[in-house]
Design a protein around this motif. Structure first.
Motif, PDB file in Angstrom:
ATOM      1  N   GLU A   1      -8.565   0.041  31.438  1.00 29.32           N
ATOM      2  CA  GLU A   1      -9.503   0.460  30.203  1.00 29.32           C
ATOM      3  C   GLU A   1      -9.842  -0.783  29.379  1.00 29.32           C
ATOM      4  O   GLU A   1     -11.069  -0.843  28.998  1.00 29.32           O
ATOM      5  CB  GLU A   1      -8.625   1.340  29.590  1.00 29.32           C
ATOM      6  N   LEU A   2      -9.146  -1.664  29.516  1.00 31.04           N
ATOM      7  CA  LEU A   2      -9.461  -3.007  28.450  1.00 31.04           C
ATOM      8  C   LEU A   2     -10.653  -3.606  29.078  1.00 31.04           C
ATOM      9  O   LEU A   2     -11.495  -4.280  28.600  1.00 31.04           O
ATOM     10  CB  LEU A   2      -8.041  -3.846  28.461  1.00 31.04           C
ATOM     11  N   VAL A   3     -10.636  -3.880  30.576  1.00 30.88           N
ATOM     12  CA  VAL A   3     -11.437  -4.440  31.287  1.00 30.88           C
ATOM     13  C   VAL A   3     -12.974  -3.928  30.918  1.00 30.88           C
ATOM     14  O   VAL A   3     -13.940  -4.448  30.633  1.00 30.88           O
ATOM     15  CB  VAL A   3     -11.246  -4.486  32.717  1.00 30.88           C
ATOM     16  N   ALA A   4     -12.905  -2.783  31.002  1.00 30.40           N
ATOM     17  CA  ALA A   4     -14.205  -1.737  30.792  1.00 30.40           C
ATOM     18  C   ALA A   4     -14.667  -1.961  29.396  1.00 30.40           C
ATOM     19  O   ALA A   4     -15.782  -2.382  28.981  1.00 30.40           O
ATOM     20  CB  ALA A   4     -13.957  -0.492  30.929  1.00 30.40           C
ATOM     21  N   VAL A   5     -13.783  -2.004  28.335  1.00 29.47           N
ATOM     22  CA  VAL A   5     -14.174  -2.431  26.986  1.00 29.47           C
ATOM     23  C   VAL A   5     -14.581  -3.760  26.833  1.00 29.47           C
ATOM     24  O   VAL A   5     -15.682  -4.072  26.018  1.00 29.47           O
ATOM     25  CB  VAL A   5     -13.031  -2.085  25.755  1.00 29.47           C
ATOM     26  N   LEU A   6     -13.705  -4.605  27.392  1.00 28.02           N
ATOM     27  CA  LEU A   6     -14.486  -6.028  27.193  1.00 28.02           C
ATOM     28  C   LEU A   6     -15.677  -6.343  27.766  1.00 28.02           C
ATOM     29  O   LEU A   6     -16.529  -7.229  27.334  1.00 28.02           O
ATOM     30  CB  LEU A   6     -13.310  -6.930  27.851  1.00 28.02           C
ATOM     31  N   PHE A   7     -16.175  -5.825  29.108  1.00 24.57           N
ATOM     32  CA  PHE A   7     -17.273  -5.827  29.745  1.00 24.57           C
ATOM     33  C   PHE A   7     -18.301  -5.229  28.690  1.00 24.57           C
ATOM     34  O   PHE A   7     -19.327  -5.954  28.512  1.00 24.57           O
ATOM     35  CB  PHE A   7     -17.354  -5.323  30.881  1.00 24.57           C
ATOM     36  N   THR A   8     -18.192  -4.307  28.139  1.00 26.49           N
ATOM     37  CA  THR A   8     -19.198  -3.641  27.173  1.00 26.49           C
ATOM     38  C   THR A   8     -19.643  -4.561  26.261  1.00 26.49           C
ATOM     39  O   THR A   8     -20.741  -4.588  25.615  1.00 26.49           O
ATOM     40  CB  THR A   8     -18.608  -2.516  26.699  1.00 26.49           C
ATOM     41  N   GLU A   9     -18.610  -5.380  25.389  1.00 24.71           N
ATOM     42  CA  GLU A   9     -18.866  -5.926  24.359  1.00 24.71           C
ATOM     43  C   GLU A   9     -18.989  -7.558  24.823  1.00 24.71           C
ATOM     44  O   GLU A   9     -18.808  -8.532  23.853  1.00 24.71           O
ATOM     45  CB  GLU A   9     -17.674  -5.746  23.235  1.00 24.71           C
ATOM     46  N   ALA A  10     -19.052  -7.911  26.170  1.00 26.02           N
ATOM     47  CA  ALA A  10     -19.333  -9.438  26.510  1.00 26.02           C
ATOM     48  C   ALA A  10     -18.219 -10.334  25.861  1.00 26.02           C
ATOM     49  O   ALA A  10     -18.337 -11.491  25.450  1.00 26.02           O
ATOM     50  CB  ALA A  10     -20.543  -9.801  25.957  1.00 26.02           C
ATOM     51  N   LEU A  11     -16.789  -9.754  25.932  1.00 31.38           N
ATOM     52  CA  LEU A  11     -15.591 -10.432  25.746  1.00 31.38           C
ATOM     53  C   LEU A  11     -14.966 -10.839  26.867  1.00 31.38           C
ATOM     54  O   LEU A  11     -15.147 -10.239  27.975  1.00 31.38           O
ATOM     55  CB  LEU A  11     -14.996  -9.507  24.836  1.00 31.38           C
ATOM     56  N   GLY A  12     -14.416 -11.862  26.595  1.00 28.00           N
ATOM     57  CA  GLY A  12     -13.530 -12.297  27.881  1.00 28.00           C
ATOM     58  C   GLY A  12     -12.085 -12.244  27.504  1.00 28.00           C
ATOM     59  O   GLY A  12     -11.549 -12.002  26.543  1.00 28.00           O
ATOM     60  N   SER A  13     -11.232 -12.438  28.609  1.00 25.96           N
ATOM     61  CA  SER A  13      -9.545 -12.362  28.296  1.00 25.96           C
ATOM     62  C   SER A  13      -8.959 -13.251  29.349  1.00 25.96           C
ATOM     63  O   SER A  13      -9.371 -13.125  30.602  1.00 25.96           O
ATOM     64  CB  SER A  13      -9.020 -11.037  28.432  1.00 25.96           C
ATOM     65  N   TYR A  14      -7.817 -13.820  28.960  1.00 27.66           N
ATOM     66  CA  TYR A  14      -7.102 -14.531  29.981  1.00 27.66           C
ATOM     67  C   TYR A  14      -5.648 -13.643  29.910  1.00 27.66           C
ATOM     68  O   TYR A  14      -5.212 -13.279  29.081  1.00 27.66           O
ATOM     69  CB  TYR A  14      -6.588 -15.975  29.625  1.00 27.66           C
ATOM     70  N   VAL A  15      -4.973 -13.819  31.240  1.00 29.58           N
ATOM     71  CA  VAL A  15      -3.653 -13.208  31.315  1.00 29.58           C
ATOM     72  C   VAL A  15      -2.872 -14.346  31.520  1.00 29.58           C
ATOM     73  O   VAL A  15      -2.962 -15.004  32.578  1.00 29.58           O
ATOM     74  CB  VAL A  15      -3.382 -12.127  32.535  1.00 29.58           C
TER      75      VAL A  15
END
Length: 214
Positions: free
Chosen positions: A157-171
Motif C-alpha cells: 500500500e505504501l509503495v502505491a502511495v509513494l509512486f502517486t506522489e513521486a516520493l522515494g523511500s529507503y528500507v
C-alpha cells in the motif's frame, strides 16, 4: 551509533521565512532541525526579517550583520540582543537550537499524509528495520518520515502511495530511527555527489529501496 558530526545538504524554512539552502545533521532540537548557513544565505535572512512586522505581540526577531557577526534581536519596542552568531569555519549556526527550522517540502503530500494517518499501528520489525520516506530534489533530499518497516500488505500500500506522489523511500536496518535517517542521508548524498546544487532534475528515487545500515 549515528555520526552527529556529518552534515547534509538541504533547504530549510522557519514559519514564513525561506526556503534557504543549508546543511543539517540528524541530531534535532525538540524535533526541529539545527541548520548552518553560508554568509550569502544569512544576508538573505537579514533582508527577509527586516521586512517583517516586529512591533506587534506576534512579531518576530530580526537579524542584522555587524561585521562577521549575525545579531538576532527580539521583537518589540524594547528590542534586546538574543544571539550573537559568529561563523565557524565559514558557517553560521543561526537560530540553531531555538528557532523552529524545518526541512522544505517542495510539494504537498496530501495522499501520503492521509495514508499515514490511517495506517495500522506501526510495529518495529525484527532486527530493527526502518522505512525512511523522502522527497527527491536532485542534489538534496527532504526527509518526511521515519517509522518501523511494515508487514508486506502495508508495504505494498505504501509503495502505491509513494509512486502517486513521486516520493522515494529507503528500507534500512538500524537500531534507532536516528540511525536509519543517518544511513539514508549518507546513501543519498553519495549517490548524488555529482549533481550540482542548482540542477533541475526529475525525481528518480524509487520506493522501498533496501540500503545498508551504518
Amino acid at each position: 551509533m549515528y555520526d552527529t558530526d556529518q552534515w547534509f545538504a538541504t533547504h530549510v524554512v522557519c514559519d514564513e521565512l525561506g526556503p534557504y539552502p543549508a546543511e543539517v545533521r540528524t541530531m534535532r532540537w525538540n524535533g526541529f532541525l539545527r541548520p548552518r548557513f553560508r554568509r550569502d544565505v544569512v544576508e538573505r535572512i537579514v533582508a527577509d526579517t527586516a521586512n517583517r512586522d516586529t512591533t506587534t505581540p506576534d512579531g518576530y526577531p530580526t537579524v542584522s550583520l555587524a561585521g562577521d557577526t549575525a545579531e538576532v534581536r527580539t521583537f518589540g519596542a524594547a528590542s534586546e540582543l538574543e544571539e550573537a552568531c559568529r561563523p565557524e569555519g565559514g558557517w553560521y549556526h543561526l537560530g540553531a537550537g531555538y528557532w523552529p527550522w524545518e526541512e522544505h517540502i517542495t510539494q504537498e503530500t496530501y495522499i501520503y499524509a492521509a495514508w499515514r494517518q490511517g495506517a495500522r499501528p506501526l510495529r518495529a520489525a525484527p532486527g530493527g528495520t526502518w522505512t525512511v520516506v523522502f522527497q527527491d530534489n536532485g542534489h538534496w533530499m527532504a526527509v518526511l518520515d521515519v517509522f518501523p518497516a511494515q508487514q508486506r500488505l502495508d508495504q505494498q500500500e505504501l509503495v502505491a502511495v509513494l509512486f502517486t506522489e513521486a516520493l522515494g523511500s529507503y528500507v534500512v536496518p538500524a537500531d534507532t530511527p536516528q540511525d536509519a535517517e543517518e544511513a539514508a542521508r549518507r546513501h543519498f548524498a553519495a549517490e548524488r555527489a555529482d549533481v550540482l546544487p542548482d540542477a533541475v532534475t526529475r525525481p528518480h528515487a524509487w520506493p522501498s529501496v533496501r540500503i545498508a545500515g551504518l
